[in-house]
Design an enzyme around this catalytic site. Structure first.
Site, mmCIF file in Angstrom:
data_model
loop_
_atom_site.group_PDB
_atom_site.id
_atom_site.type_symbol
_atom_site.label_atom_id
_atom_site.label_comp_id
_atom_site.label_asym_id
_atom_site.label_seq_id
_atom_site.Cartn_x
_atom_site.Cartn_y
_atom_site.Cartn_z
ATOM 1 C CG ASP A 30 -2.085 0.954 1.082
ATOM 2 O OD1 ASP A 30 -3.234 0.492 1.015
ATOM 3 O OD2 ASP A 30 -1.839 2.181 1.034
ATOM 4 C CD GLN A 94 -14.855 -0.597 -2.284
ATOM 5 O OE1 GLN A 94 -16.000 -0.854 -1.903
ATOM 6 N NE2 GLN A 94 -14.297 -1.199 -3.312
ATOM 7 C CG HIS A 100 -8.863 -3.098 -2.239
ATOM 8 N ND1 HIS A 100 -9.798 -2.378 -2.943
ATOM 9 C CD2 HIS A 100 -8.699 -2.443 -1.066
ATOM 10 C CE1 HIS A 100 -10.185 -1.326 -2.231
ATOM 11 N NE2 HIS A 100 -9.535 -1.353 -1.075
HETATM 12 P P1 AMP Z 1 -9.721 1.317 0.489
HETATM 13 O O1 AMP Z 1 -9.735 2.602 1.238
HETATM 14 O O2 AMP Z 1 -10.126 0.116 1.293
HETATM 15 O O3 AMP Z 1 -10.475 1.423 -0.807
HETATM 16 O O4 AMP Z 1 -8.212 1.039 0.155
HETATM 17 C C1 AMP Z 1 -7.568 1.564 -0.952
HETATM 18 C C2 AMP Z 1 -6.109 1.548 -0.629
HETATM 19 O O5 AMP Z 1 -5.387 1.749 -1.829
HETATM 20 C C3 AMP Z 1 -5.668 2.658 0.344
HETATM 21 O O6 AMP Z 1 -5.097 2.063 1.500
HETATM 22 C C4 AMP Z 1 -4.641 3.443 -0.464
HETATM 23 O O7 AMP Z 1 -3.563 3.898 0.308
HETATM 24 C C5 AMP Z 1 -4.214 2.413 -1.511
HETATM 25 N N1 AMP Z 1 -3.685 2.970 -2.744
HETATM 26 C C6 AMP Z 1 -4.243 3.934 -3.507
HETATM 27 N N2 AMP Z 1 -3.480 4.169 -4.587
HETATM 28 C C7 AMP Z 1 -2.417 3.325 -4.506
HETATM 29 C C8 AMP Z 1 -1.267 3.095 -5.314
HETATM 30 N N3 AMP Z 1 -1.044 3.760 -6.449
HETATM 31 N N4 AMP Z 1 -0.393 2.156 -4.914
HETATM 32 C C9 AMP Z 1 -0.588 1.469 -3.770
HETATM 33 N N5 AMP Z 1 -1.658 1.635 -2.975
HETATM 34 C C10 AMP Z 1 -2.561 2.554 -3.323
#
Ligand code: AMP
Length: 114
Positions: A30, A94, A100
């Site tokens: 992440d 989300q 994910h």
């Molecule tokens: P959620 O809030 O459950 O939808 O989780 C989405 C996750 O994606 C968050 O923890 C973000 O930090 C992560 N995220 C968003 N963009 C990226 C990226 N380019 N690379 C890695 N993680 C990401």
């Protein structure tokens, strides 16, 4: 899907720090880690959330958990414990609409989550 950030990561258009990959799944660290170990495990097939899972996806979901198990071992959080989370929808927190699983560990987690 064209405007999906995780589909772009799968396609290599957006870089990521990979932790695991096979023909069905990708796992990467992440970008805004909330724990010493914070990995996202995603299906390569685009689906928005757990609400789109069908019986056809049962094996895929099982595979996601098995990969989480493998990564917990490889990233040395198996013995102390870890958390697996699927945030779903607005109230679930989300922010990326591509299914994910968060694998988080390396520190003690609070309960209930905020
Ligand atoms: P959620 O809030 O459950 O939808 O989780 C989405 C996750 O994606 C968050 O923890 C973000 O930090 C992560 N995220 C968003 N963009 C990226 C990226 N380019 N690379 C890695 N993680 C990401």
């Amino acid at each position: 899907m064209d405007d999906c950030i995780f589909c772009k990561i799968i396609d290599g258009i957006i870089p990521s720090k990979k932790a695991y990959e096979d023909d069905q799944l990708l796992a990467f660290h992440d970008i805004a880690a909330q724990a010493p170990v914070h990995v996202l495990i995603i299906p390569k097939k685009h689906m928005e959330s757990v609400l789109e899972l069908s019986p056809e996806d049962d094996a895929l979901l099982g595979h996601m958990f098995r990969v989480a198990q493998q990564l917990a071992q490889e990233l040395n959080i198996k013995d102390d414990g870890f958390r697996l989370v699927f945030n779903t929808g607005n109230d679930g927190g989300q922010t990326v609409m591509h299914l994910h699983m968060h694998l988080m560990g390396g520190r003690a987690m609070g309960w209930p989550p905020g």
